[in-house]
Motif scaffolding. Structure first.
Motif, PDB file in Angstrom:
ATOM      1  N   LEU A 170       1.015  -1.336   0.524  1.00 52.64           N
ATOM      2  CA  LEU A 170      -0.369  -0.248  -0.156  1.00 52.64           C
ATOM      3  C   LEU A 170       0.985   0.787  -0.182  1.00 52.64           C
ATOM      4  N   SER A 171       0.220   2.285  -1.026  1.00 51.30           N
ATOM      5  CA  SER A 171       1.611   3.372  -1.197  1.00 51.30           C
ATOM      6  C   SER A 171       0.347   4.952  -0.894  1.00 51.30           C
ATOM      7  N   ILE A 172       1.116   5.222  -0.253  1.00 52.30           N
ATOM      8  CA  ILE A 172      -0.124   7.497   0.145  1.00 52.30           C
ATOM      9  C   ILE A 172       0.971   7.657  -0.404  1.00 52.30           C
ATOM     10  N   PHE A 191       4.624   7.253   0.358  1.00 50.93           N
ATOM     11  CA  PHE A 191       5.080   6.106   2.377  1.00 50.93           C
ATOM     12  C   PHE A 191       4.761   5.094   1.709  1.00 50.93           C
ATOM     13  N   ASP A 192       5.074   3.981   1.914  1.00 54.35           N
ATOM     14  CA  ASP A 192       5.134   2.287   1.655  1.00 54.35           C
ATOM     15  C   ASP A 192       5.408   1.734   2.535  1.00 54.35           C
ATOM     16  N   LEU A 232       8.317   2.384   7.825  1.00 51.52           N
ATOM     17  CA  LEU A 232       7.856   2.660   5.504  1.00 51.52           C
ATOM     18  C   LEU A 232       9.216   1.666   5.463  1.00 51.52           C
ATOM     19  N   GLU A 233       8.647   1.802   4.948  1.00 53.64           N
ATOM     20  CA  GLU A 233       9.549   0.822   4.099  1.00 53.64           C
ATOM     21  C   GLU A 233      10.535   1.416   3.065  1.00 53.64           C
ATOM     22  N   SER A 234      12.190   0.731   2.786  1.00 60.51           N
ATOM     23  CA  SER A 234      12.737   1.531   2.299  1.00 60.51           C
ATOM     24  C   SER A 234      12.567   2.324   0.928  1.00 60.51           C
ATOM     25  N   SER A 235      11.399   2.242   0.122  1.00 56.95           N
ATOM     26  CA  SER A 235      11.020   2.392  -1.082  1.00 56.95           C
ATOM     27  C   SER A 235      10.604   4.317  -0.602  1.00 56.95           C
ATOM     28  N   SER A 236      10.101   4.385  -0.013  1.00 62.28           N
ATOM     29  CA  SER A 236       9.487   5.396   0.329  1.00 62.28           C
ATOM     30  C   SER A 236      10.067   6.370   0.414  1.00 62.28           C
TER      31      SER A 236
END
Length: 233
Positions: free
Chosen positions: A137-139, A177-178, A216-220
């Motif tokens: 899920l990405s915000i 934000f992932d 949060l995931e590192s891809s955020s």
């Protein structure tokens, strides 16, 4: 003493985060996932008279479900769970050193984004994630105006996606934000959600004294265009 249905519901939710728990003396319940990427705390109406550990929350809650409205008599090494007809279970505590417990409170960094996530929107997202078998899920606000929740499989560029609008970004800042869907095991309700830059998020239930801190995931990513916090309406 009695344990309310609300408190039992919180314990059932905490069971989904960690199968064991250490309950401290007083009214504050806390838990931490084994991976230490989700922490939660809740202040409940009861005040527990002793500190005690439960190795298997599923077993404890299943035992409680044997009774309609039991009394709990907490002792040093066990609790007597007593039914209205006098039937009793002596349930022994676990050794605290065997449990995964939070050793300190989360100090939430300064928030750079704040949104409101309704129960309806989150329920829709969880259902869609299950149906479409999507793990992330990405915000995000990529255009600096609308805020969108997007379901996808980040590792698969050709995965199906599902998106809904959840707010308006008044600041013009750009962010993404992932989360892993599996980390979003929260009690249904309306939440105020705040994000620290690329580190952690805080979900605060609007009706209960209940908070979750979810990594949060590192891809955020976050890019400030104004150097100030974001307000979302």
């Amino acid at each position: 003493m009695k344990i309310s249905k609300n408190t039992l519901s919180i314990l059932k939710n905490f069971r989904d985060l960690n199968s064991n728990i250490l309950i401290s003396k007083g009214s504050l319940l806390k838990t931490l996932t084994p991976a230490k990427n989700v922490m939660s705390s809740a202040t409940v109406t009861e005040s527990f008279p002793v500190e005690f550990g439960l190795w298997d929350l599923t077993s404890f809650l299943g035992t409680v479900s044997l009774f309609e409205d039991p009394d709990f008599n907490f002792k040093d090494k066990y609790v007597d769970i007593v039914g209205s007809n006098g039937s009793t279970v002596k349930y022994f505590y676990s050794e605290p050193s065997l449990l995964t417990v939070p050793t300190k409170d989360v100090k939430m960094p300064e928030s750079v984004v704040s949104i409101e996530l309704t129960e309806e929107a989150f329920s829709e997202l969880k259902k869609a994630a299950a149906v479409l078998n999507l793990s992330d899920l990405s915000i995000c606000s990529t255009d600096g105006s609308s805020i969108v929740a997007i379901l996808s499989d980040i590792k698969n560029n050709t995965s199906n996606t599902y998106s809904i609008d959840i707010g308006y970004n008044e600041s013009g800042n750009v962010f993404n934000f992932d989360f892993k869907i599996d980390n979003l095991r929260i009690i249904p309700g309306n939440y105020d959600v705040s994000f620290a830059e690329k580190i952690v998020s805080q979900f605060s239930n609007k009706n209960l004294d209940l908070n979750y801190w979810i990594a949060l995931e590192s891809s955020s990513s976050f890019t400030s265009t104004v150097g100030s916090n974001i307000g979302v309406s």
